[in-house]
Design an enzyme around this catalytic site. Structure first.
Site, mmCIF file in Angstrom:
data_model
loop_
_atom_site.group_PDB
_atom_site.id
_atom_site.type_symbol
_atom_site.label_atom_id
_atom_site.label_comp_id
_atom_site.label_asym_id
_atom_site.label_seq_id
_atom_site.Cartn_x
_atom_site.Cartn_y
_atom_site.Cartn_z
ATOM 1 N N TYR A 286 76.358 9.851 -28.475
ATOM 2 C CA TYR A 286 76.276 11.248 -28.913
ATOM 3 C C TYR A 286 75.938 12.147 -27.725
ATOM 4 O O TYR A 286 74.818 12.146 -27.213
ATOM 5 C CB TYR A 286 75.211 11.423 -29.999
ATOM 6 C CG TYR A 286 75.441 10.636 -31.265
ATOM 7 C CD1 TYR A 286 76.703 10.139 -31.602
ATOM 8 C CD2 TYR A 286 74.390 10.391 -32.139
ATOM 9 C CE1 TYR A 286 76.904 9.416 -32.775
ATOM 10 C CE2 TYR A 286 74.582 9.673 -33.321
ATOM 11 C CZ TYR A 286 75.841 9.186 -33.626
ATOM 12 O OH TYR A 286 76.026 8.469 -34.786
ATOM 13 N N PRO B 277 76.211 11.912 -45.657
ATOM 14 C CA PRO B 277 76.047 11.943 -47.112
ATOM 15 C C PRO B 277 76.493 13.260 -47.736
ATOM 16 O O PRO B 277 76.624 13.344 -48.963
ATOM 17 C CB PRO B 277 74.538 11.735 -47.295
ATOM 18 C CG PRO B 277 73.933 12.313 -46.054
ATOM 19 C CD PRO B 277 74.899 11.960 -44.953
ATOM 20 N N ARG C 243 80.248 15.530 -44.119
ATOM 21 C CA ARG C 243 80.357 16.371 -42.924
ATOM 22 C C ARG C 243 80.269 17.846 -43.291
ATOM 23 O O ARG C 243 80.979 18.685 -42.749
ATOM 24 C CB ARG C 243 81.639 16.049 -42.152
ATOM 25 C CG ARG C 243 81.667 14.592 -41.704
ATOM 26 C CD ARG C 243 82.958 14.170 -41.049
ATOM 27 N NE ARG C 243 82.840 12.776 -40.652
ATOM 28 C CZ ARG C 243 83.073 11.736 -41.464
ATOM 29 N NH1 ARG C 243 83.470 11.950 -42.710
ATOM 30 N NH2 ARG C 243 82.906 10.491 -41.050
ATOM 31 N N GLY D 148 80.116 23.183 -49.751
ATOM 32 C CA GLY D 148 80.909 24.336 -50.144
ATOM 33 C C GLY D 148 80.880 25.473 -49.143
ATOM 34 O O GLY D 148 81.504 26.513 -49.362
#
Length: 330
Positions: free
Chosen positions: A56, A208, A211, A216
């Protein structure tokens, strides 16, 4: 914050962890000062399980966590459970990767992670992706040597099959399996979750919130340059439209209960499986605080069944990753 436990050692961790990847890469520009504030707020909320990896930001993410630990001194180190990973080798500026599970690489990667984190022992060390050309027994044996040397407390695997997990556990206890699991990614339910429960292995659910699509609040045209979701099959074209309809249904479900989409999605995971620890990623305190509220949400069987229906596998459009991202996933 409620707690759950890692592996047979029953090491306590917060029921919701914090995925730190986005603080360094893949989700557009980030700000270290903001990330450090978010890490500090996580601890205030009782979230102590921080997830990183050497890939990362090409080491930046571990260095950032190392800075956070150093600034808090020995007391902070005692509070935090650090998980990191090895195995994905990439070149700067490229998404493509290859997988290295060789014992020599595992040893060198561990030493490099320890140095960046500024700690003497990694609490949970994962094989990030499996190279099928290297027997899993060989990989786990090399990881077990790190435990024997005191450099690692417990070991884990990521995105492996139930068969591989059983083979690995025959060599050394596997404290955790980390794989993608959410309302719209249900593959672990086929076999891996039950095998983890049987073997005393915690299941750590990454992405979970899909992404952030499940919240929404994410639309492809609004994503920043450098955000890998621009090329994720579930965010593109007709798939985005189809999946957006599912998220709209989730939104109606959540608003009827005075909750956010994210809180419902995390509560679904926590209510469905007692040995699952979700690690939603964020670098913003507001989202962190919303996510933490999911531990207080209890869904009944009818509500869980309704969410299962909304996100039935045949209703979700698109693959989890572009083809390059599927490397090492069983």
């Amino acid at each position: 914050m409620q707690t759950r436990f890692l592996g047979r050692q029953q090491q306590p961790v917060s029921a919701i962890g914090l995925g730190c990847m986005g603080m360094s890469e893949f989700y557009g520009a980030s700000d270290d000062a903001e990330s450090l504030r978010t890490l500090a707020r996580a601890l205030e909320l009782g979230i102590n399980f921080f997830d990183s990896a050497d890939t990362y930001g090409f080491g930046h993410n571990e260095s950032l966590l190392g800075r956070f630990l150093k600034e808090g001194g020995p007391a902070r180190r005692q509070q935090v459970v650090i998980a990191t990973k090895f195995g994905i080798v990439r070149q700067p500026g490229k998404y493509e990767r290859h997988i290295d599970n060789s014992p020599a690489y595992i040893r060198s990667a561990c030493d490099a992670s320890l140095q960046r984190l500024g700690i003497e022992q990694i609490d949970l060390y994962y094989c990030h992706r499996r190279n099928p050309e290297v027997p899993i027994e060989e990989t786990v044996a090399a990881m077990a040597q790190l435990v024997a040397a005191g450099k690692v407390r417990q070991i884990g695997l990521s995105e492996v099959s139930a068969k591989t997990l059983r083979q690995a556990c025959a060599v050394h206890p596997i404290a955790a399996v980390q794989s993608e699991y959410s309302l719209w990614t249900r593959e672990p339910e086929r076999e891996v979750l039950a095998t983890c429960a049987e073997l005393g292995t915690t299941f750590v659910a990454y992405s979970p919130l899909g992404r952030a699509f499940l919240t929404g609040a994410v639309h492809r045209e609004q994503l920043a340059e450098g955000d890998f979701r621009k090329h994720n099959p579930r965010f593109v074209g007709e798939a985005e439209k189809i999946n957006g309809q599912l998220v709209a249904e989730l939104g109606r479900f959540a608003s009827a209960r005075g909750l956010t989409n994210a809180q419902v999605a995390l509560a679904w995971l926590l209510s469905k499986q007692p040995h699952v620890v979700p690690i939603p990623g964020t670098r913003r305190i507001a989202y962190l605080e919303q996510n933490s509220g999911a531990v207080d949400v209890l869904l009944n069987e009818a509500e869980i069944a309704e969410l299962d229906r909304i996100f039935a596998a045949e209703r979700v459009a698109g693959a989890r990753y572009p083809e390059a991202g599927m490397a090492g996933i069983e």
